[in-house]
Scaffold this motif. Structure first.
Motif, PDB file in Angstrom:
ATOM      1  N   THR A  54       0.806  -1.213   0.000  1.00  0.00           N
ATOM      2  CA  THR A  54       0.000   0.000   0.000  1.00  0.00           C
ATOM      3  C   THR A  54       0.847   1.275   0.000  1.00  0.00           C
ATOM      4  N   LYS A  55       1.913   1.306   0.781  1.00  0.00           N
ATOM      5  CA  LYS A  55       2.712   2.521   0.877  1.00  0.00           C
ATOM      6  C   LYS A  55       4.103   2.404   0.280  1.00  0.00           C
ATOM      7  N   SER A  56       4.509   1.218  -0.093  1.00  0.00           N
ATOM      8  CA  SER A  56       5.876   1.051  -0.571  1.00  0.00           C
ATOM      9  C   SER A  56       5.964  -0.097  -1.565  1.00  0.00           C
ATOM     10  N   GLU A  57       7.168  -0.276  -2.068  1.00  0.00           N
ATOM     11  CA  GLU A  57       7.459  -1.382  -2.975  1.00  0.00           C
ATOM     12  C   GLU A  57       8.695  -2.088  -2.447  1.00  0.00           C
ATOM     13  N   SER A  58       8.688  -3.407  -2.475  1.00  0.00           N
ATOM     14  CA  SER A  58       9.811  -4.185  -1.951  1.00  0.00           C
ATOM     15  C   SER A  58      10.360  -5.116  -3.015  1.00  0.00           C
ATOM     16  N   VAL A  83      12.530  -1.525   4.210  1.00  0.00           N
ATOM     17  CA  VAL A  83      12.487  -0.437   3.253  1.00  0.00           C
ATOM     18  C   VAL A  83      12.607   0.867   4.023  1.00  0.00           C
ATOM     19  N   VAL A  84      13.533   1.730   3.584  1.00  0.00           N
ATOM     20  CA  VAL A  84      13.727   3.028   4.223  1.00  0.00           C
ATOM     21  C   VAL A  84      13.007   4.075   3.388  1.00  0.00           C
ATOM     22  N   THR A  85      12.087   4.787   4.011  1.00  0.00           N
ATOM     23  CA  THR A  85      11.369   5.865   3.348  1.00  0.00           C
ATOM     24  C   THR A  85      11.673   7.176   4.060  1.00  0.00           C
ATOM     25  N   THR A  86      11.813   8.222   3.303  1.00  0.00           N
ATOM     26  CA  THR A  86      12.114   9.536   3.863  1.00  0.00           C
ATOM     27  C   THR A  86      10.871  10.399   3.790  1.00  0.00           C
ATOM     28  N   GLN A  87      10.544  11.001   4.925  1.00  0.00           N
ATOM     29  CA  GLN A  87       9.390  11.888   4.990  1.00  0.00           C
ATOM     30  C   GLN A  87       9.851  13.269   5.457  1.00  0.00           C
ATOM     31  N   MET A 102      12.169   6.592   7.957  1.00  0.00           N
ATOM     32  CA  MET A 102      11.349   5.560   8.583  1.00  0.00           C
ATOM     33  C   MET A 102      11.666   4.217   7.953  1.00  0.00           C
ATOM     34  N   ILE A 103      11.880   3.238   8.799  1.00  0.00           N
ATOM     35  CA  ILE A 103      12.151   1.884   8.330  1.00  0.00           C
ATOM     36  C   ILE A 103      10.892   1.048   8.506  1.00  0.00           C
ATOM     37  N   THR A 104      10.414   0.501   7.416  1.00  0.00           N
ATOM     38  CA  THR A 104       9.245  -0.375   7.470  1.00  0.00           C
ATOM     39  C   THR A 104       9.656  -1.749   6.955  1.00  0.00           C
ATOM     40  N   ASN A 105       9.141  -2.773   7.586  1.00  0.00           N
ATOM     41  CA  ASN A 105       9.418  -4.142   7.176  1.00  0.00           C
ATOM     42  C   ASN A 105       8.301  -4.642   6.285  1.00  0.00           C
ATOM     43  N   SER A 106       8.676  -5.316   5.232  1.00  0.00           N
ATOM     44  CA  SER A 106       7.701  -5.972   4.370  1.00  0.00           C
ATOM     45  C   SER A 106       8.049  -7.452   4.315  1.00  0.00           C
ATOM     46  N   TYR A 107       7.037  -8.272   4.098  1.00  0.00           N
ATOM     47  CA  TYR A 107       7.207  -9.726   4.163  1.00  0.00           C
ATOM     48  C   TYR A 107       6.668 -10.364   2.894  1.00  0.00           C
TER      49      TYR A 107
END
Length: 162
Positions: A54-58, A83-87, A102-107
């Motif tokens: 929804t918010k990122s691509e892995s 995934v590191v995203t910059t806000q 922000m670091i988000t984990n995707s599985y």
């Protein structure tokens, strides 16, 4: 005149085994140790698995071995990806225009968030069974645990189509 009905379930067959692997190794080192203990030659695939959320691509790394003799395909897939995203935040204060990383984990398989890697074996060769395969994997010093994943418990089966 007879009516013939085709059911979609007639064509759905599960001809692969899924094995969950827990290990703290990097993917290339794990592939090396698996190559040492099993009769496979896993190689880094040029085509990684890209997935959109929804918010990122892995992008999940993948190691592949195709055995022409037994017609089996082995895939070692990374399950976790950070995934590191910059806000940017605009705040009218002393520290305006702050950039937050922000670091988000995707599985790859979200049902198994604690699993590090997934080994998908299509058409397991006849001398090997899933239990003997798991025993061979558990003999690798750097693998904490390994076990089979039941196909009927997966909600994200479509992720396995690549």
């Amino acid at each position: 005149m007879a009516i013939h009905k085709l059911q979609i379930d007639d064509f759905v067959t599960v001809d692969y085994e899924l094995i969950a692997i827990h290990s703290s190794l990097e993917d290339y080192r794990l592939a090396y140790f698996i190559n040492q203990s099993l009769p496979v030659l896993l190689e880094k695939s040029h085509k990684d698995i890209n997935m959109k959320f929804t918010k990122s691509e892995s992008c999940f790394s993948r190691f592949v071995f195709e055995d022409i003799d037994t017609d089996s395909i082995w895939n070692l897939i990374q399950n976790k990806n950070s995934v590191v995203t910059t806000q940017e935040q605009e705040v009218t204060s002393l520290f305006s225009n702050i950039k937050l990383d922000m670091i988000t984990n995707s599985y790859f398989l979200p049902e198994f968030k604690k699993v590090d890697y997934i080994l998908k074996v299509e058409n397991i060769p006849t001398p090997l069974t899933s239990t003997s395969l798991i025993n061979e994997l558990l003999a690798v010093k750097h693998i904490t645990t390994a076990y089979t994943i039941e196909h009927n418990k997966l909600k994200s089966k479509n992720n396995l189509i690549f």
